[in-house]
Scaffold this motif. Structure first.
Motif, PDB file in Angstrom:
ATOM      1  N   UNK A 129       0.802  -1.216   0.000  1.00 37.85           N
ATOM      2  CA  UNK A 129       0.000   0.000   0.000  1.00 37.85           C
ATOM      3  C   UNK A 129       0.837   1.270   0.000  1.00 37.85           C
ATOM      4  N   UNK A 130       2.124   1.161   0.321  1.00 32.86           N
ATOM      5  CA  UNK A 130       3.021   2.316   0.274  1.00 32.86           C
ATOM      6  C   UNK A 130       3.158   2.827  -1.156  1.00 32.86           C
ATOM      7  N   UNK A 131       3.647   4.052  -1.261  1.00 31.60           N
ATOM      8  CA  UNK A 131       3.973   4.586  -2.584  1.00 31.60           C
ATOM      9  C   UNK A 131       5.099   3.747  -3.183  1.00 31.60           C
ATOM     10  N   UNK A 132       4.913   3.171  -4.375  1.00 26.91           N
ATOM     11  CA  UNK A 132       5.946   2.311  -4.968  1.00 26.91           C
ATOM     12  C   UNK A 132       7.240   3.088  -5.238  1.00 26.91           C
ATOM     13  N   UNK A 133       8.352   2.442  -4.952  1.00 28.39           N
ATOM     14  CA  UNK A 133       9.646   3.086  -5.203  1.00 28.39           C
ATOM     15  C   UNK A 133       9.864   3.298  -6.698  1.00 28.39           C
ATOM     16  N   UNK A 186      -7.603 -10.962  -7.329  1.00 29.25           N
ATOM     17  CA  UNK A 186      -8.819 -10.500  -6.662  1.00 29.25           C
ATOM     18  C   UNK A 186      -8.557  -9.618  -5.441  1.00 29.25           C
ATOM     19  N   UNK A 187      -7.328  -9.546  -4.960  1.00 26.26           N
ATOM     20  CA  UNK A 187      -7.051  -8.595  -3.880  1.00 26.26           C
ATOM     21  C   UNK A 187      -7.084  -7.154  -4.375  1.00 26.26           C
ATOM     22  N   UNK A 188      -6.854  -6.960  -5.664  1.00 29.25           N
ATOM     23  CA  UNK A 188      -6.748  -5.625  -6.284  1.00 29.25           C
ATOM     24  C   UNK A 188      -5.553  -4.829  -5.769  1.00 29.25           C
ATOM     25  N   UNK A 189      -4.601  -5.499  -5.131  1.00 20.39           N
ATOM     26  CA  UNK A 189      -3.423  -4.772  -4.663  1.00 20.39           C
ATOM     27  C   UNK A 189      -2.621  -4.197  -5.820  1.00 20.39           C
ATOM     28  N   UNK A 190      -2.790  -4.771  -7.000  1.00 21.42           N
ATOM     29  CA  UNK A 190      -2.050  -4.299  -8.179  1.00 21.42           C
ATOM     30  C   UNK A 190      -2.545  -2.931  -8.649  1.00 21.42           C
ATOM     31  N   UNK A 191      -3.621  -2.428  -8.027  1.00 20.15           N
ATOM     32  CA  UNK A 191      -4.087  -1.074  -8.334  1.00 20.15           C
ATOM     33  C   UNK A 191      -3.285   0.000  -7.594  1.00 20.15           C
ATOM     34  N   UNK A 192      -2.402  -0.412  -6.687  1.00 13.28           N
ATOM     35  CA  UNK A 192      -1.702   0.557  -5.851  1.00 13.28           C
ATOM     36  C   UNK A 192      -0.945   1.627  -6.647  1.00 13.28           C
ATOM     37  N   UNK A 217     -14.367 -13.898  -3.090  1.00 14.44           N
ATOM     38  CA  UNK A 217     -14.606 -13.703  -1.659  1.00 14.44           C
ATOM     39  C   UNK A 217     -13.842 -14.728  -0.827  1.00 14.44           C
ATOM     40  N   UNK A 218     -12.726 -15.184  -1.357  1.00 12.61           N
ATOM     41  CA  UNK A 218     -11.881 -16.119  -0.629  1.00 12.61           C
ATOM     42  C   UNK A 218     -11.271 -15.402   0.568  1.00 12.61           C
ATOM     43  N   UNK A 219     -11.104 -16.152   1.675  1.00 12.27           N
ATOM     44  CA  UNK A 219     -10.547 -15.522   2.872  1.00 12.27           C
ATOM     45  C   UNK A 219      -9.186 -14.897   2.587  1.00 12.27           C
ATOM     46  N   UNK A 220      -8.939 -13.808   3.201  1.00 10.95           N
ATOM     47  CA  UNK A 220      -7.758 -12.956   3.074  1.00 10.95           C
ATOM     48  C   UNK A 220      -7.812 -12.095   1.832  1.00 10.95           C
ATOM     49  N   UNK A 221      -8.274 -12.609   0.695  1.00  7.39           N
ATOM     50  CA  UNK A 221      -8.470 -11.754  -0.475  1.00  7.39           C
ATOM     51  C   UNK A 221      -9.509 -10.699  -0.149  1.00  7.39           C
ATOM     52  N   UNK A 222     -10.557 -11.088   0.598  1.00  5.27           N
ATOM     53  CA  UNK A 222     -11.607 -10.138   0.953  1.00  5.27           C
ATOM     54  C   UNK A 222     -11.074  -9.005   1.830  1.00  5.27           C
ATOM     55  N   UNK A 223     -10.245  -9.347   2.820  1.00  2.00           N
ATOM     56  CA  UNK A 223      -9.695  -8.324   3.704  1.00  2.00           C
ATOM     57  C   UNK A 223      -8.706  -7.413   3.003  1.00  2.00           C
ATOM     58  N   UNK A 224      -7.821  -8.004   2.195  1.00  2.00           N
ATOM     59  CA  UNK A 224      -6.857  -7.195   1.439  1.00  2.00           C
ATOM     60  C   UNK A 224      -7.567  -6.240   0.489  1.00  2.00           C
ATOM     61  N   UNK A 225      -8.595  -6.725  -0.172  1.00  2.00           N
ATOM     62  CA  UNK A 225      -9.318  -5.890  -1.132  1.00  2.00           C
ATOM     63  C   UNK A 225     -10.097  -4.787  -0.412  1.00  2.00           C
ATOM     64  N   UNK A 226     -10.694  -5.095   0.730  1.00  2.00           N
ATOM     65  CA  UNK A 226     -11.412  -4.079   1.497  1.00  2.00           C
ATOM     66  C   UNK A 226     -10.485  -2.927   1.859  1.00  2.00           C
ATOM     67  N   UNK A 227      -9.253  -3.266   2.213  1.00  2.00           N
ATOM     68  CA  UNK A 227      -8.276  -2.239   2.563  1.00  2.00           C
ATOM     69  C   UNK A 227      -7.893  -1.426   1.331  1.00  2.00           C
ATOM     70  N   UNK A 228      -7.566  -2.111   0.237  1.00  2.00           N
ATOM     71  CA  UNK A 228      -7.140  -1.412  -0.975  1.00  2.00           C
ATOM     72  C   UNK A 228      -8.237  -0.497  -1.512  1.00  2.00           C
ATOM     73  N   UNK A 229      -9.471  -0.977  -1.496  1.00  2.00           N
ATOM     74  CA  UNK A 229     -10.582  -0.147  -1.963  1.00  2.00           C
ATOM     75  C   UNK A 229     -10.784   1.068  -1.059  1.00  2.00           C
ATOM     76  N   UNK A 230     -10.707   0.849   0.240  1.00  2.00           N
ATOM     77  CA  UNK A 230     -10.910   1.946   1.185  1.00  2.00           C
ATOM     78  C   UNK A 230      -9.881   3.046   1.000  1.00  2.00           C
ATOM     79  N   UNK A 231      -8.644   2.658   0.685  1.00  2.00           N
ATOM     80  CA  UNK A 231      -7.586   3.647   0.489  1.00  2.00           C
ATOM     81  C   UNK A 231      -7.841   4.531  -0.728  1.00  2.00           C
ATOM     82  N   UNK A 232      -8.693   4.073  -1.627  1.00  2.00           N
ATOM     83  CA  UNK A 232      -8.986   4.863  -2.819  1.00  2.00           C
ATOM     84  C   UNK A 232     -10.150   5.818  -2.662  1.00  2.00           C
TER      85      UNK A 232
END
Length: 222
Positions: free
Chosen positions: A26-30, A74-80, A120-135
């Motif tokens: 979630x940090x700013x990518x180097x 499905x985590x959508x972390x690649x949107x960072x 909605x697999x476990x952990x993917x749901x939590x990671x995605x909730x965080x990534x979406x919220x940050x946006x």
């Protein structure tokens, strides 16, 4: 459950989202410029897997027949990288971030009709909730679909039937906490804190040994 306080995009706590942008996912990518160039070139890179040049908004994609790749997709972390560039004022990145999030919403909400079993697999749901919220800062006032998307994650993660144990559950609790902060939802935050506190008490024994046998996690106790 109490009614969720935030009922529109304008009600979201953007400052809370900014404060929670911590950690390597979630940090700013180097190498933000390089990451963006790769994205605009049509490549989806989910390490340790090879890059893929297919339709990133195909939510049933499984190009490498690999569970981990599907999970990461499905985590959508690649949107960072897009999020950070959008926060810098890049309108194209902002539009792309919103387009991907909206595509995921239409394909996978409600959970009962999700396009993929990994949505909605476990952990993917939590990671995605965080990534979406940050946006939260990237949305327009009329993006009410985004509120429905956050509510779907809130309802899913508040249900104890969907919560798993050990480190996967911790990701779910973290996602619920950040989502609750952004939605100004005290009940969600209190639930997440209680779960994390209870988990910590059961994760480490009296000698400080971690229930997963992980030396890295054991270091957290000290």
């Amino acid at each position: 459950m109490q009614q969720i306080p935030a009922v529109s995009v304008a009600d979201l706590d953007v400052d809370a989202a900014t404060r929670q942008a911590l950690g390597p996912s979630y940090d700013r990518p180097a190498a933000l410029s390089d990451d963006l160039s790769s994205h605009w070139a049509g490549r989806l890179v989910l390490p340790p897997h090879p890059s893929w040049e297919g339709d990133r908004m195909d939510w049933t994609a499984d190009p490498f027949q690999d569970r981990n790749w599907q999970f990461q997709h499905h985590t959508l972390r690649w949107l960072n990288p897009l999020r950070w560039s959008a926060l810098d004022g890049d309108a194209r990145a902002r539009d792309e971030w919103r387009a991907v999030a909206r595509s995921w919403f239409h394909a996978n909400v409600p959970p009962s009709s999700a396009a993929s079993a990994f949505a909605w697999k476990d952990m993917a749901d939590g990671n995605r909730a965080l990534q979406l919220s940050l946006g939260a800062a990237l949305l327009a006032d009329d993006d009410e679909w985004f509120i429905d998307l956050l509510k779907a994650h809130r309802e899913w993660l508040m249900d104890p039937e969907h919560i798993v144990g050990k480190n996967h559950g911790l990701h779910q609790h973290t996602g619920l906490f950040v989502l609750g902060a952004v939605m100004r939802d005290d009940e969600a935050m209190d639930t997440a804190v209680t779960r994390m506190t209870d988990q910590f008490a059961t994760t480490f024994d009296a000698q400080g040994c971690n229930d997963e046998g992980s030396t890295a996690y054991q270091g957290l106790h000290s």
